[in-house]
Design a protein around this motif. Structure first.
Motif, PDB file in Angstrom:
ATOM      1  N   SER A 105       0.834  -1.195   0.000  1.00  0.00           N
ATOM      2  CA  SER A 105       0.000   0.000   0.000  1.00  0.00           C
ATOM      3  C   SER A 105       0.866   1.241   0.000  1.00  0.00           C
ATOM      4  CB  SER A 105      -0.920   0.008   1.226  1.00  0.00           C
ATOM      5  OG  SER A 105      -1.718   1.178   1.256  1.00  0.00           O
ATOM      6  N   LEU A 106       0.312   2.329  -0.516  1.00  0.00           N
ATOM      7  CA  LEU A 106       0.956   3.639  -0.449  1.00  0.00           C
ATOM      8  C   LEU A 106       0.386   4.476   0.687  1.00  0.00           C
ATOM      9  CD1 LEU A 106       1.042   4.275  -4.282  1.00  0.00           C
ATOM     10  CD2 LEU A 106       3.064   4.074  -2.804  1.00  0.00           C
ATOM     11  N   ASP A 107      -0.434   3.856   1.521  1.00  0.00           N
ATOM     12  CA  ASP A 107      -1.053   4.541   2.659  1.00  0.00           C
ATOM     13  C   ASP A 107      -0.536   3.916   3.954  1.00  0.00           C
ATOM     14  OD1 ASP A 107      -2.651   5.696   4.586  1.00  0.00           O
ATOM     15  OD2 ASP A 107      -4.499   5.521   3.424  1.00  0.00           O
ATOM     16  N   PRO A 108       0.197   4.670   4.772  1.00  0.00           N
ATOM     17  CA  PRO A 108       0.716   4.101   6.019  1.00  0.00           C
ATOM     18  C   PRO A 108      -0.371   3.590   6.954  1.00  0.00           C
ATOM     19  CG  PRO A 108       1.018   6.495   5.964  1.00  0.00           C
ATOM     20  CD  PRO A 108       0.590   6.083   4.592  1.00  0.00           C
ATOM     21  N   GLU A 109      -1.613   4.054   6.773  1.00  0.00           N
ATOM     22  CA  GLU A 109      -2.705   3.599   7.630  1.00  0.00           C
ATOM     23  C   GLU A 109      -3.078   2.133   7.354  1.00  0.00           C
ATOM     24  OE1 GLU A 109      -4.208   5.470   9.950  1.00  0.00           O
ATOM     25  OE2 GLU A 109      -3.376   7.451   9.494  1.00  0.00           O
ATOM     26  N   ASP A 110      -2.540   1.551   6.275  1.00  0.00           N
ATOM     27  CA  ASP A 110      -2.873   0.169   5.922  1.00  0.00           C
ATOM     28  C   ASP A 110      -1.872  -0.847   6.468  1.00  0.00           C
ATOM     29  OD1 ASP A 110      -5.060   1.090   4.504  1.00  0.00           O
ATOM     30  OD2 ASP A 110      -4.013   1.115   2.576  1.00  0.00           O
ATOM     31  N   GLY A 111      -0.895  -0.408   7.238  1.00  0.00           N
ATOM     32  CA  GLY A 111       0.134  -1.305   7.742  1.00  0.00           C
ATOM     33  C   GLY A 111      -0.392  -2.322   8.734  1.00  0.00           C
ATOM     34  N   PRO A 112       0.354  -3.419   8.927  1.00  0.00           N
ATOM     35  CA  PRO A 112      -0.115  -4.468   9.841  1.00  0.00           C
ATOM     36  C   PRO A 112      -0.283  -4.005  11.276  1.00  0.00           C
ATOM     37  CG  PRO A 112       2.140  -4.889   9.093  1.00  0.00           C
ATOM     38  CD  PRO A 112       1.607  -3.796   8.244  1.00  0.00           C
ATOM     39  N   SER A 113       0.552  -3.081  11.732  1.00  0.00           N
ATOM     40  CA  SER A 113       0.400  -2.640  13.125  1.00  0.00           C
ATOM     41  C   SER A 113      -0.934  -1.933  13.339  1.00  0.00           C
ATOM     42  CB  SER A 113       1.555  -1.709  13.515  1.00  0.00           C
ATOM     43  OG  SER A 113       1.485  -0.482  12.820  1.00  0.00           O
ATOM     44  N   ARG A 114      -1.410  -1.229  12.317  1.00  0.00           N
ATOM     45  CA  ARG A 114      -2.702  -0.542  12.424  1.00  0.00           C
ATOM     46  C   ARG A 114      -3.841  -1.560  12.497  1.00  0.00           C
ATOM     47  NH1 ARG A 114      -1.951   5.377  12.107  1.00  0.00           N
ATOM     48  NH2 ARG A 114       0.080   5.635  11.148  1.00  0.00           N
ATOM     49  N   ALA A 115      -3.759  -2.599  11.649  1.00  0.00           N
ATOM     50  CA  ALA A 115      -4.788  -3.635  11.669  1.00  0.00           C
ATOM     51  C   ALA A 115      -4.813  -4.351  13.019  1.00  0.00           C
ATOM     52  CB  ALA A 115      -4.547  -4.630  10.540  1.00  0.00           C
ATOM     53  N   ILE A 116      -3.627  -4.656  13.536  1.00  0.00           N
ATOM     54  CA  ILE A 116      -3.533  -5.347  14.823  1.00  0.00           C
ATOM     55  C   ILE A 116      -4.093  -4.479  15.944  1.00  0.00           C
ATOM     56  CG2 ILE A 116      -1.873  -6.188  16.544  1.00  0.00           C
ATOM     57  CD1 ILE A 116      -0.158  -7.142  14.117  1.00  0.00           C
ATOM     58  N   ALA A 117      -3.931  -3.158  15.824  1.00  0.00           N
ATOM     59  CA  ALA A 117      -4.443  -2.236  16.848  1.00  0.00           C
ATOM     60  C   ALA A 117      -5.945  -2.020  16.748  1.00  0.00           C
ATOM     61  CB  ALA A 117      -3.720  -0.891  16.738  1.00  0.00           C
ATOM     62  N   GLY A 118      -6.571  -2.541  15.685  1.00  0.00           N
ATOM     63  CA  GLY A 118      -8.024  -2.467  15.579  1.00  0.00           C
ATOM     64  C   GLY A 118      -8.555  -1.630  14.449  1.00  0.00           C
ATOM     65  N   ASP A 119      -7.686  -0.982  13.671  1.00  0.00           N
ATOM     66  CA  ASP A 119      -8.153  -0.178  12.548  1.00  0.00           C
ATOM     67  C   ASP A 119      -8.681  -1.094  11.439  1.00  0.00           C
ATOM     68  OD1 ASP A 119      -7.222   1.896  14.001  1.00  0.00           O
ATOM     69  OD2 ASP A 119      -5.571   2.428  12.682  1.00  0.00           O
ATOM     70  N   VAL A 120      -9.716  -0.649  10.781  1.00  0.00           N
ATOM     71  CA  VAL A 120     -10.298  -1.411   9.672  1.00  0.00           C
ATOM     72  C   VAL A 120     -10.371  -0.503   8.454  1.00  0.00           C
ATOM     73  CG1 VAL A 120     -12.293  -2.698   8.827  1.00  0.00           C
ATOM     74  CG2 VAL A 120     -11.673  -2.821  11.253  1.00  0.00           C
ATOM     75  N   SER A 121      -9.770  -0.936   7.367  1.00  0.00           N
ATOM     76  CA  SER A 121      -9.805  -0.180   6.118  1.00  0.00           C
ATOM     77  C   SER A 121      -9.754  -1.155   4.964  1.00  0.00           C
ATOM     78  CB  SER A 121      -8.619   0.794   6.034  1.00  0.00           C
ATOM     79  OG  SER A 121      -7.393   0.094   5.947  1.00  0.00           O
ATOM     80  N   LEU A 122     -10.202  -0.718   3.804  1.00  0.00           N
ATOM     81  CA  LEU A 122     -10.167  -1.588   2.633  1.00  0.00           C
ATOM     82  C   LEU A 122      -8.734  -1.980   2.292  1.00  0.00           C
ATOM     83  CD1 LEU A 122     -11.857  -2.971   0.459  1.00  0.00           C
ATOM     84  CD2 LEU A 122     -11.635  -0.897  -0.941  1.00  0.00           C
ATOM     85  N   GLY A 123      -7.815  -1.011   2.379  1.00  0.00           N
ATOM     86  CA  GLY A 123      -6.419  -1.301   2.102  1.00  0.00           C
ATOM     87  C   GLY A 123      -5.775  -2.187   3.147  1.00  0.00           C
ATOM     88  N   GLY A 124      -6.370  -2.257   4.342  1.00  0.00           N
ATOM     89  CA  GLY A 124      -5.810  -3.087   5.401  1.00  0.00           C
ATOM     90  C   GLY A 124      -6.357  -4.502   5.437  1.00  0.00           C
ATOM     91  N   VAL A 125      -7.145  -4.877   4.428  1.00  0.00           N
ATOM     92  CA  VAL A 125      -7.727  -6.218   4.388  1.00  0.00           C
ATOM     93  C   VAL A 125      -6.650  -7.296   4.445  1.00  0.00           C
ATOM     94  CG1 VAL A 125      -8.867  -7.865   2.848  1.00  0.00           C
ATOM     95  CG2 VAL A 125      -9.902  -5.650   3.274  1.00  0.00           C
ATOM     96  N   ILE A 126      -5.594  -7.110   3.659  1.00  0.00           N
ATOM     97  CA  ILE A 126      -4.554  -8.139   3.581  1.00  0.00           C
ATOM     98  C   ILE A 126      -3.895  -8.345   4.934  1.00  0.00           C
ATOM     99  CG2 ILE A 126      -2.277  -8.637   2.609  1.00  0.00           C
ATOM    100  CD1 ILE A 126      -3.275  -7.377  -0.011  1.00  0.00           C
ATOM    101  N   ALA A 127      -3.535  -7.249   5.597  1.00  0.00           N
ATOM    102  CA  ALA A 127      -2.874  -7.374   6.896  1.00  0.00           C
ATOM    103  C   ALA A 127      -3.761  -8.087   7.908  1.00  0.00           C
ATOM    104  CB  ALA A 127      -2.484  -5.989   7.404  1.00  0.00           C
TER     105      ALA A 127
END
Length: 453
Positions: A126-148
């Motif tokens: 991703s080109l969006d830092p909000e899609d990183g695995p640490s964000r997903a693990i912390a509870g963030d949900v985004s379309l770009g974060g699906v993979i993480a």
């Protein structure tokens, strides 16, 4: 947590991933059909944990020093689980050698004792830092974060086997997609940070294996290549690296996917990420279509790029006089910097898997003299890299080519084989090799500049 609780947790993760992936697939399908761009998170929504604002200059810290820390529940698609995760903000080094700050996540296995760990490099692309695995693990949900989020399916078996996990945000806090050297330093300094933070239970005696597919393979291989010089103490802790679907010579991949139906979207993504990493301004070379595309993807993920521009070519994105990519000096300089064929040879054993049936996926990559691949990665490049490692002193390389599998299809076949290979390295068994029997590949020589026309 006992084994039964862990098994129930893994089942819950699988269920959450299954539901979440189905929902994400529907969302991705809708996004592919809709002309409107996906909404991007604003800077104000960013978690302050990710920003270093200490009084000491960042440069005064050693690479891998811990700057901030927190413990939280491990989330899957926003759902908290009983597993605890330690997140660390740590000092690293960017592609230009400047001090940077990045985040990694450490997850302790309920069956582990701190003696063995896997550094898992995500393929969140991703080109969006909000899609990183640490964000997903912390509870963030985004379309770009699906993979993480979905990668929890891969992580759960490792935890059950007793491996502690270190999961870096490999692309850094600017999300410099495809900028391999930066992926490598972020990964190595993540391990350093995990070892230096007492609450992780990891230490200088912990043995580490590196594991990653696709975008995760970029980080895995660059970390392996950079470790002897950049982080020699980490290199001594490594038992080996397992990777699949590897990007080796990006200029070759550009030609391979040029005009493809699906994978050509990675061209502008990689150009944006690498330009961002090396402070390169590509705007003067872009056509009106290219500028619009770059603006649309500035914070895009792989979900935004794949299949959105079928048949698009390099020539569509640039002015007519730059139809040859090598006529852009900054492009040539950048792709040579991220060509793994020009990097050092890892000193630890390696397992490399590569699909070679891209046409089955309907991606229709254009070989143009560089042979076949999995639809996005060039098999001849990966073979050449494996042979190069064998020829330059690392004879503990095992290369496998999956001639009936595409980039997506090869992953579920490669993953359990890679895990088994790592299990054997931790068990102290001699690493298998097929050096001397790997078929010839492509030249990995640097690209040469040409004149604009």
């Amino acid at each position: 947590m006992n084994r039964r609780t862990t098994a129930l947790l893994c089942a819950a993760i699988v269920a959450a991933v299954t539901v979440g992936t189905a929902s994400a697939a529907s969302a991705a399908s809708a996004a592919s059909a809709a002309p409107a761009a996906v909404a991007r998170p604003t800077a104000a929504a960013s978690d302050p944990f990710y920003r270093y604002d200490g009084s000491k200059p960042l440069a005064s810290y050693r690479p891998g020093d811990v700057l901030q820390r927190r413990t939280l529940d491990y989330h899957v698609f926003g759902i908290p689980t009983p597993v605890k995760a330690v997140q660390l903000l740590y000092r690293s080094t960017d592609a230009q050698g400047r001090p940077s700050a990045n985040v990694t996540t450490v997850v302790r296995s309920p069956h582990g004792d701190g003696s063995k760990a896997v550094s898992y490099q995500s393929f969140y692309d991703s080109l969006d830092p909000e899609d990183g695995p640490s964000r997903a693990i912390a509870g963030d949900v985004s379309l770009g974060g699906v993979i993480a989020n979905a990668e929890s399916l891969i992580l759960a078996p490792l935890l059950l086997k007793g491996y502690d996990l270190v999961i870096p945000d490999t692309e850094g806090q600017n999300a410099d997609f495809a900028a391999g050297p930066e992926y490598g330093t972020n990964t190595l300094d993540s391990i350093r940070a995990a070892v230096r933070a007492e609450e992780t239970g990891l230490h200088a005696g912990t043995r580490f294996g590196l594991f990653g597919y696709s975008g995760g393979a970029i980080a895995t291989n660059w970390a392996s290549a950079l470790a002897p010089a950049y982080a020699p103490e980490v290199n001594k802790q490594l038992v080996g690296f397992a990777e699949g679907g590897l990007l080796v010579a990006p200029a070759h991949n550009l030609r391979y996917v040029d005009g493809a139906l699906v994978w050509n979207g990675v061209i502008p993504m990689a150009l944006i990420g690498v330009a961002r990493s090396y402070d390169i301004d590509l705007t003067p070379y872009l056509s009106a279509k290219g500028r619009a595309l770059f603006e649309d993807l500035e914070r895009g993920s792989i979900v935004d790029a794949l299949g959105r521009h079928p048949g698009m070519t390099w020539k569509d994105m640039v002015k007519p006089e730059y139809k040859d990519p090598n006529s852009i000096p900054s492009f040539v300089e950048a792709v040579n910097k991220i060509n793994l064929g020009q990097a050092a040879t890892p000193t630890v054993p390696g397992f490399i898997g590569q699909g070679n049936a891209g046409l089955l996926e309907g991606t229709f990559g254009n070989p143009r003299g560089i042979g076949t691949g999995d639809g996005v990665m060039v098999a001849g490049d990966v073979r050449a890299l494996a042979r190069q490692y064998c020829a330059t002193g690392n004879t503990s390389i095992k290369y496998e080519q999956y001639n009936l599998l595409s980039h997506v299809g090869a992953m579920p076949y490669w993953a359990p084989r890679a895990m088994a290979w790592l299990d054997d390295r931790f068990a102290g068994r001699t690493a298998p090799t097929n050096c001397g029997r790997i078929p010839a590949g492509n030249s990995l020589e640097p690209e040469k500049p040409t004149a604009a026309r």
